[in-house]
Design a protein around this motif. Structure first.
Motif: not given
Length: 378
Positions: A230-233, A246-251
């Motif tokens: 969900r989140d990555s999409a 564009k990325s929850v990991m970096t953002g």
């Protein structure tokens, strides 16, 4: 002397990298609130910037309280998620709201500064969150000698904040819902339909297959496979936390570890709190239909929503405010934002806060600007 061998060399390199990374993390983990400074580099007179813990309903809960003028109105910010503090995002996305308010960025029970493995799990409920919100409000009113304060609630926090405002409207000048929830299960369905359609348009068959393998339904729990993607999409399509993230990991994830206001232990606690709270609160929050629970508020109500927001449905929030009864209300579309307009369009946010919210008006709301008429009495 015998060589250390390839395996030993690899282990040594890995250990060196870990030591370097740990050193970097410690360097950006002072855990101190950043003061406001004047042109001479001294603490700005009359300002406040502190990180404290307060006993809230029997549990020590943490908060950052910041503002350029302690005499300004007080604003309580209710962060999103089940337990996802947001003050750390201001390091990359400054809001500027401290110019007009003394802001309490409160980390809710089991979130960030307020995380504790000893918090009784039976207290991790929506009802307890509402009670905590009212207790923090009373603390702020007493400390800053205010009859009323403002409340701004974002995303998951808006489910809690709007219920607190409905129960005790006399405590607040106004309620501001940012990315306002209405009925999140329905929002998830709309988001899913949008994402599948959009990924088909751009030809991303891999993501389409992942989404179609586990479609959400109007019941809880939502499929684990859907929640995993969900989140990555959403972020890949620019409909997540911010339109440009564009990325929850970096953002989000990386940003939390680089935030200087948390210690290293507090950064770890932030994620421990989020994951444990998700297990206990997420299903209950998304199954709550606020359109049936809260149909009237006896105070001014403002909804701020990004046009690109599919984390919480823009259309459902707009429809909810249309039906909600309030002495003054206004819906504000942020044309360049997704889920976090206070981070994405801070200048417009400040203008609305100053000219409408603080003035008790709604002249800059969508309905008024589109019809070029005053809506103050709506």
């Amino acid at each position: 002397m015998a060589g250390i061998g390839t395996a030993g060399l690899i282990v040594g390199i890995l250990l060196g990298v870990i030591v370097i990374l740990l050193g970097l993390l410690l360097a950006v983990s002072s855990g101190k609130a950043k003061p406001f400074l004047d042109e001479k580099g001294h603490a700005l007179a009359g300002s406040i910037s502190e990180k404290i813990h307060v006993n809230i309903n029997g549990v020590q809960q943490g908060m950052f309280i910041i503002g350029k003028n302690v005499d300004n109105p007080v604003l309580l910010f209710i962060h999103g998620g089940t337990a996802m503090p947001e003050y750390f995002l201001t390091q990359n996305y400054p809001t500027g709201m401290e110019q007009y308010f003394t802001i309490c960025w409160w980390d809710r029970r089991n979130a960030g500064l307020s995380y504790s493995a000893n918090v009784p799990p039976e207290t991790l409920t929506v009802e307890q969150s509402i009670s905590d919100t009212l207790a923090v409000t009373k603390y702020l009113r007493s400390r800053f000698h205010k009859d009323k304060i403002y409340m701004m609630a974002h995303s998951g926090g808006s489910l809690i904040g709007i219920q607190a405002a409905a129960r005790a409207p006399e405590l607040f000048y106004a309620y501001i819902g940012v990315g306002q929830m209405s009925y999140q299960l329905q929002s998830e369905m709309l988001s899913y339909e949008y994402m599948v359609g959009r990924y088909k348009e751009i030809g991303n068959t891999r993501m389409v297959k992942q989404l179609e393998a586990a479609p959400p339904t109007m019941s809880v729990p939502l499929p684990a496979a859907y929640m995993k993607v969900r989140d990555s999409a959403m972020h890949s399509l620019g409909v997540g936390t911010t339109h440009d993230m564009k990325s929850v990991m970096t953002g989000v994830f990386l940003a939390s570890w680089l935030f200087r206001g948390y210690t290293l232990g507090e950064k770890l606690a932030l994620w421990r709190g989020k994951f444990s709270s998700d297990q206990m609160l997420w299903d209950k929050m998304i199954a709550t239909d606020l359109t049936k629970q809260i149909q009237k508020l006896d105070l001014p109500v403002y909804f701020f929503h990004g046009k690109y927001d599919y984390t919480v449905s823009y259309s459902l929030a707009k429809a909810y405010l249309d039906r909600l009864q309030a002495p003054i209300k206004g819906f504000y579309t942020f044309e360049h934002s997704a889920h976090s307009p206070m981070f994405e369009e801070p200048d417009r946010m400040k203008q609305i806060l100053q000219e409408d919210v603080l003035a008790g008006k709604n002249n800059r709301s969508d309905a008024c600007t589109q019809t070029t008429r005053s809506c103050e009495s709506n």
